[in-house]
Design a protein around this motif. Structure first.
Motif, PDB file in Angstrom:
ATOM      1  N   ARG A   1      13.611  46.065   6.721  1.00 37.59           N
ATOM      2  CA  ARG A   1      13.926  47.346   7.342  1.00 37.59           C
ATOM      3  C   ARG A   1      15.223  47.925   6.768  1.00 37.59           C
ATOM      4  NH1 ARG A   1      11.996  51.679   8.271  1.00 37.59           N
ATOM      5  NH2 ARG A   1      13.906  52.853   8.231  1.00 37.59           N
TER       6      ARG A   1
ATOM      7  N   ASP B   1      11.433  58.224  14.143  1.00 40.87           N
ATOM      8  CA  ASP B   1      10.509  57.284  13.508  1.00 40.87           C
ATOM      9  C   ASP B   1       9.125  57.892  13.389  1.00 40.87           C
ATOM     10  OD1 ASP B   1      11.948  54.471  13.301  1.00 40.87           O
ATOM     11  OD2 ASP B   1      12.593  55.390  15.172  1.00 40.87           O
TER      12      ASP B   1
ATOM     13  N   ARG C   1      12.418  58.020   9.572  1.00 41.73           N
ATOM     14  CA  ARG C   1      12.184  56.637   9.147  1.00 41.73           C
ATOM     15  C   ARG C   1      10.679  56.404   9.197  1.00 41.73           C
ATOM     16  NH1 ARG C   1      16.957  54.370  13.028  1.00 41.73           N
ATOM     17  NH2 ARG C   1      15.429  54.888  14.617  1.00 41.73           N
TER      18      ARG C   1
ATOM     19  N   HIS D   1       7.090  54.124   8.956  1.00 39.77           N
ATOM     20  CA  HIS D   1       6.442  52.837   9.211  1.00 39.77           C
ATOM     21  C   HIS D   1       4.947  53.079   9.002  1.00 39.77           C
ATOM     22  CE1 HIS D   1      10.239  51.956  11.425  1.00 39.77           C
ATOM     23  NE2 HIS D   1      10.109  53.224  11.778  1.00 39.77           N
TER      24      HIS D   1
ATOM     25  N   PHE E   1      10.611  50.417  19.255  1.00 41.59           N
ATOM     26  CA  PHE E   1      11.453  51.608  19.150  1.00 41.59           C
ATOM     27  C   PHE E   1      12.325  51.792  20.392  1.00 41.59           C
ATOM     28  CE2 PHE E   1       7.897  53.522  16.349  1.00 41.59           C
ATOM     29  CZ  PHE E   1       8.417  52.889  15.227  1.00 41.59           C
TER      30      PHE E   1
ATOM     31  N   THR F   1      16.743  55.717  18.414  1.00 44.28           N
ATOM     32  CA  THR F   1      15.845  56.724  17.853  1.00 44.28           C
ATOM     33  C   THR F   1      15.852  57.948  18.744  1.00 44.28           C
ATOM     34  OG1 THR F   1      13.597  57.154  17.037  1.00 44.28           O
ATOM     35  CG2 THR F   1      13.786  55.838  19.038  1.00 44.28           C
TER      36      THR F   1
ATOM     37  N   VAL G   1       9.623  59.805  18.296  1.00 45.65           N
ATOM     38  CA  VAL G   1       8.582  59.142  17.514  1.00 45.65           C
ATOM     39  C   VAL G   1       7.485  60.153  17.199  1.00 45.65           C
ATOM     40  CG1 VAL G   1       6.813  57.341  17.502  1.00 45.65           C
ATOM     41  CG2 VAL G   1       9.046  56.892  18.551  1.00 45.65           C
TER      42      VAL G   1
END
Length: 336
Positions: A38, A63, A95, A97, A114, A119, A122
């Motif tokens: 990460r 995220d 970010r 994923h 998360f 953060t 999302v």
């Protein structure tokens, strides 16, 4: 490897402490391998943001979790980085994923992770599943907003859906294929990556309803479970071709298009009307090669910007983003 970012910047991007970054970067003990990855990913993301002109400093860090084929994930990644750069001097730091095959329980675990990471929100592309819905509700209960992207999840706690009107997209594809096929009829494969995705079910419903009402000479055969991956999609298409005979048309709402074409090439079906989805690098190449007739697309960068504005608005940092789905755009070999 040398880089130009401070430990504090890397920690903010990775969502871990500065001490953890220091331990990870110097190869010290008691750092989980996933944490090291990460931190390395955070440095790559910072480099990508700097190259795009996103300013350094504190701002909105969020995220993006994508359960999708790599070709689509890469297109989404480019769209979010470009949209974030356009919002300078605000610092908008995504970010990423991504995973091509991720079980719902694993997605739910990542969403819960998360909660423990700093953060501001999302953005999520994932199938609809009770474990994922529960994880979204847990996030929002802790003040972390969730925007669903490209495919919706029926969950009252998500703050917005951003993406194409998938039912209208399916109808649009059906209209195109009905024109391509004319009065000839025949078997049409409708390729879904997975019925677990709300968006693909909506595309399928719009497509199937249109074809049933207006194309009585067409037999629509759904295939699903390939998850947009080339070999898995190839196997399913080959099995249906062996069962049904010659294929007249394809509506590929779930990807894996090279696999579909390989199965039909092996069977000798060369003149097949083909409508796909999303102008990613693969489909752009297939359009230019004349293997696909049309792609139903939408503006990913505009969608990314709208998703970011939803998160900014939730944090009271900007005007409200527009609700409502994106408009479908038809791309052919002549207007790429």
């Amino acid at each position: 490897m040398a880089h130009r970012f401070t430990v504090k910047q890397i920690a903010a991007q990775a969502g871990v402490s500065a001490a953890t970054v220091d331990r990870a970067r110097h190869g010290r003990e008691h750092v989980h391998e996933q944490t090291r990855r990460r931190v390395d990913a955070a440095i790559r993301e910072l480099e990508e943001q700097a190259a795009a002109g996103i300013p350094a400093g504190l701002g909105l860090t969020f995220d993006v979790l994508l359960n999708s084929p790599e070709r689509f994930s890469q297109a989404v990644r480019r769209a979010f980085v470009a949209a974030a750069a356009d919002m300078a001097p605000l610092r908008i730091a995504p970010r990423f994923h991504t995973d091509e095959r991720m079980r719902p329980a694993r997605i739910a675990d990542r969403l819960r992770a998360f909660e423990r990471r700093a953060t501001h929100g999302v953005v999520l592309k994932a199938p609809e599943h009770p474990a994922i819905v529960a994880a979204i509700e847990s996030l929002t209960a802790r003040g972390v907003p969730v925007v669903t992207f490209a495919t919706d999840i029926r969950c009252g706690s998500r703050i917005a859906y951003v993406g194409i009107d998938n039912t209208a997209a399916g109808r649009t594809a059906a209209f195109l294929l009905s024109r391509f096929l004319g009065e000839s009829g025949g078997v049409v494969l409708a390729n879904l990556g997975s019925r677990d995705f709300h968006g693909e079910n909506d595309r399928w419903r719009g497509f199937a309803d249109f074809m049933a009402a207006r194309c009585p000479r067409v037999e629509v055969v759904p295939t699903d479970g390939g998850y947009g991956l080339e070999h898995a999609t190839y196997e399913r298409a080959r099995a249906e071709r062996a069962k049904r005979g010659a294929i007249a048309g394809i509506y590929s709402m779930g990807g894996g298009n090279r696999g579909l074409l390989r199965a039909l090439d092996e069977a000798g079906d060369r003149e097949v009307a083909f409508v796909g989805h999303d102008l990613d690098d693969e489909n752009r190449g297939l359009l230019r090669a004349g293997r696909i007739d049309a792609v139903v697309d939408h503006d990913l960068q505009a969608d990314a910007a709208r998703a970011i504005r939803h998160l900014l608005c939730f944090r009271r940092h900007g005007r409200a983003a527009e609700h409502g789905a994106s408009r479908a755009v038809i791309v052919t070999p002549w207007n790429i």
